[in-house]
Structures are given as C-alpha cells and as structure tokens.
Enzyme design. Structure first.
Site, short mmCIF file in Angstrom:
data_model
loop_
_atom_site.label_atom_id
_atom_site.label_comp_id
_atom_site.label_asym_id
_atom_site.label_seq_id
_atom_site.Cartn_x
_atom_site.Cartn_y
_atom_site.Cartn_z
N VAL A 1 -23.91 25.49 102.56
CA VAL A 1 -24.80 26.37 103.31
C VAL A 1 -26.24 25.93 103.07
O VAL A 1 -26.62 25.63 101.93
CB VAL A 1 -24.62 27.85 102.87
CG1 VAL A 1 -25.65 28.75 103.54
CG2 VAL A 1 -23.21 28.34 103.20
N GLY B 1 -30.15 25.50 99.38
CA GLY B 1 -28.80 25.13 99.80
C GLY B 1 -27.81 25.43 98.70
O GLY B 1 -28.22 25.68 97.56
N LYS B 2 -26.55 25.45 99.01
CA LYS B 2 -25.52 25.60 97.97
C LYS B 2 -24.19 25.17 98.54
O LYS B 2 -23.99 25.24 99.77
CB LYS B 2 -25.42 27.07 97.52
CG LYS B 2 -24.83 27.23 96.14
CD LYS B 2 -25.85 26.95 95.05
CE LYS B 2 -25.27 27.11 93.67
NZ LYS B 2 -26.32 27.10 92.65
N GLY B 3 -23.28 24.75 97.67
CA GLY B 3 -21.95 24.35 98.12
C GLY B 3 -20.90 24.86 97.16
O GLY B 3 -21.21 25.21 96.02
#
Ligand code: NAD
Length: 421
Positions: free
Chosen positions: A65, A110-112
């Site tokens: 995201v 952001g992040k995953g």
C-alpha cells in the site's frame, strides 16, 4: 492469548483514520484535503505461488500500500505474519506518511505484508516466497518510487533477496531499492540499531522534560525482536533496570532486573525469553501492567486498549511498536497523567537511518556509525522538540501534537502541488 484476541478486536485502519480525523479537525483542513489524505493512493493485492520443499505448491497473499506520495517516494517495511490484513497494511502505510513528515525526511508512506508464519517455512521456502513477492511488487517498487525495509519477521537477509531479485529484473545492481540491507550490499552502519536508538533518544528527551532520572528507571519491554531487544540493551547500558521483557511465547519478570544481552543469548538457544534463570514467568498482558517507570511496547498493534490502559503503572510509555495504543486508551493515559511518546515519533529512528542509507547508496559515499548516530540524534531531538512545543501550545497529548506537526506538513505539500490535471 489475551493479546491475540485484542489484536483481532481492534481494526488498525479504523484507529489510523480516527487519529487522522482528530488532527484534521484541529488543523481545520479543507474537506477536499481531508478526503485525499484519509485514503491510500494505491493498494496492490497479489496471490502468488511458491514451490515448497516437498514439491507441493502453496499460494500466498501479499499486499503493498502507498498512502501518500506528496513529499517523496513511498517508504515503509514489509511484514510477514499470519494475521496480516489489507486494513492493517493500510494503517501502517498511513502511519509511515506521518512518521516521515514528523522527522522531516522526504518520503511518503508505504507498507507491505504477506499472510504467512515464516517460522513454519524452511529458509529456502522463505527465500522463494520473498523473491516471488518482490517480483510481484516490481510494478511498484524502485529507488525513486517505493523503497521497502524490514518489519516484523523480516530482516537484512530478506532485504538482500529483494535487492537481488529487483537487480536481476532491471539488469544492473540497484542497492537503493531497499533499506535495512546487510552492510556489504550498501547497508548503513547503525541501521540495525536505529529504531531502538531513536526511541532511546526520545526517551532521554522526554525524561529531561519530565524531570526523570533515566539511570534510576525500571523498564519493561513488550516484544523482544529488532526494536525491543536492542531498546532493552541500550536502556540497560544507560544504567536502567530491565525488569520485564516478552515475546510471542510469553514474558519474564524480575524486580531486581536482569541483563537483556543474556536473555537474548537464552532466546537464541531456546526460541523464547521464557524460562530465563532467576525470573518469574508472566503473560504479555501482565507485562503491560507491571510495576515499572518506563514501558516500551515493541511488538504489535492494539496492545494498550480501554481494557488495560487504566492499570498501566509506568509514567512514561515509549511506543517503539507501530499502533500499540488505541484512541480510547490514549484518552485514559492522558487523563491519568501518563506521558506517551507516540509511535510516529518514537520509532522514527528506523526510517530516518533508512533515509540515510538511501542517500549513501545514491551517492556511493558511506558514513561511519558516529556520523550516522550524530545525524540521527539531531533529527530525533528536533522532531521531539517540535512535537513537545505543539503539545504545550495546543494543550493536546503528544500523539495529537505529532499528528498536528506531520499532517500540516503533508497537507502543505499536497496543497502546493495541487490536483492533477
Ligand atoms: P521483530 O520481528 O524483530 O520482533 C517482533 C517481536 O515481537 C518478537 O520478539 C515477537 O516474538 C514479538 N511478538 C510477536 N507477537 C507478539 C505478541 N502477541 N505479544 C508479544 N510479543 C509479540 O519485529 P520488529 O522489527 O522489532 O518490529 C516490532 C514493532 O516495531 C512493530 O510494531 C514494527 O512495526 C515496529 N517498528 C519496527 C521498525 C524496524 O526498523 N524494525 C521500525 C519502526 C517500527
């Protein structure tokens, strides 16, 4: 078990949006800007196959995201955990936007995450999963676009595989595509310790403001991984008594304190902090409420809730973890006179040294650990001072103050860029 139930009961994305709404209201943001900043810019969901050691094929689900890119490329970790959800990744991405803004580094959030318990996979299977996930993410990531880093259950080896996979695709070595890499691949000195070191710098600043003598403090740490174990070691080195630590298997307590480095050695051998000689076993819930001066949550979200906030004894709570406190719990802690160093400020040392690593990679010029820590110290002190200043001027808690500083910076960037086309 109790903490696992709480994690499921509270939706991190609801918490993140509630925190944002509060700041947007204080800042009188326009309704258009609120709508933009309240949602992520992009959400990618992938289902991808991995060949397992026994020849079978498993399909895993992963997310990346990007919340807001007004101030620069997306930056944020990748988490491997069986409870990962899209909502959790969205919340973590939004928190990254504010975190980068509060410390003034030129990244967006952001992040995953991948839904997996990596402890149940062999090293080869984890490598296969990581390389395929990196391939699925290749439409988003890149040194100028989106730069992943380690988070829960990922580490410098994971980053090395992502960097290698990305480099194979583009046909040249691209160290700046990830941070938190091993030093021989262009990692930064001090990055491994940065999250904990940054948290300790903020604890020292808070202690000075509150008139607390750090070396006399008793400290409890929830989560004994990269952030928690190193924070415990650094606090111990400052002279504090470490009275309690925990991991996903449970916790330990000893009123006279213990040496966290010996606990780390014990954990390496027994895969748990529990059973460390001379300590009493406690649950993760008990750790949060134990008799101590400084509490460092360094595990997962939603640990301090309306159910236990009123029983927390620590005067100072330093959020090394992301999202450990719910908004209702924040109100109780504030009412009870507890001083919370909010996650987006407290654990920003990690992303700050990630930024230093990215700069070093792009310039092909590497700094020694003294330079890294001196720069980190300056950044953390400045961010703490701006947040405290806002807190005192606006008469709000430290979390809202950090949000006011951060959201205003992102809102200014988004406004001045305008809406394309
Ligand atoms: P890690 O995987 O190295 O360690 C996580 C620790 O938490 C482990 O000891 C694990 O056993 C423990 N844990 C897991 N579930 C638990 C539970 N239910 N109760 C108690 N303990 C539990 O991860 P990390 O990188 O140290 O991340 C920890 C927190 O810090 C996360 O919230 C992460 O987002 C945040 N954080 C990490 C970094 C970083 O640079 N690593 C930066 C900023 C924030």
């Amino acid at each position: 078990m109790a903490t696992e139930q709480i994690v499921q009961a509270v939706n991190a994305w609801d918490v993140a949006q509630q925190q944002f709404d509060l700041a947007a209201e204080h800042l009188h943001l326009s309704s258009g800007l609120r709508k933009v900043l309240r949602e992520p810019k992009r959400e990618l969901t992938v289902h991808f196959p991995v060949k397992m050691d026994d020849g079978s094929v498993e399909v895993f689900t992963g997310y990346r995201v990007q919340h807001n890119l007004s101030r620069g490329p997306a930056k944020g970790g990748i988490r491997y955990h069986q409870n990962v959800t899209l909502d959790e990744v969205k919340a973590l991405a939004m928190w990254m936007t504010w975190k980068c803004a509060v410390v003034g580094i030129p990244f967006g959030g952001g992040k995953g995450g991948v839904i997996v318990d990596p402890k149940k996979l062999s090293l080869r299977e984890v490598e296969g999963l990581t390389r395929r996930f990196a391939t699925e993410l290749s439409i988003l990531i890149g040194p100028d676009k989106d730069i992943p880093a380690p988070d829960v259950n990922t580490n410098s080896q994971t980053m090395a595989w992502i960097m290698d996979t990305y480099s194979m695709h583009v046909g040249y070595t691209a160290p700046a595509v990830v941070t938190g890499k091993p030093i021989p691949l262009g990692g930064s000195e001090g990055r491994n310790e940065a999250t904990a070191q940054g948290a300790v710098y903020t604890i020292q600043s808070a202690a000075q403001h509150l008139g607390i003598d750090v070396p006399k403090c008793r400290v409890a740490v929830q989560g004994f991984g990269n952030a928690g174990a190193i924070a415990a070691q650094l606090m111990h080195a400052l002279g504090c008594k470490i009275v309690a630590v925990s991991d996903s298997t449970g916790g330990i307590y000893k009123a006279e304190g213990f040496d966290p480095s010996s606990v780390l050695a014990w954990k390496k051998e027994h895969y748990s902090v529990v059973g460390f000689p001379g300590t009493r076993e406690i649950s993760n819930a008990e750790l949060l409420e134990c008799d101590c001066d400084i509490l460092i949550p360094a595990a997962l979200e939603s640990q301090i809730t309306v159910r236990n906030a009123g029983r927390i004894q620590a005067r100072l709570i330093a959020e090394a973890a992301n999202g450990p406190t719910t908004p209702e719990a924040d109100d109780i802690l504030y009412r009870d006179g507890k001083f919370v160093i909010p996650d987006i400020l407290c654990n920003a040392g990690g992303v700050t040294v990630s930024y230093f690593e990215w700069v070093q990679d792009l310039e092909r010029d590497f700094w020694d650990v003294e330079q890294v820590n001196a720069k980190l110290h300056r950044v953390m002190n400045k961010a703490f001072a701006s947040t405290l200043d806002m807190c005192l001027k606006q008469q709000v808690n430290m979390r809202t103050a950090a949000y006011l500083v951060a959201v205003q910076r992102v809102a200014d960037a988004a406004s001045v860029r305008g809406i394309y086309p």
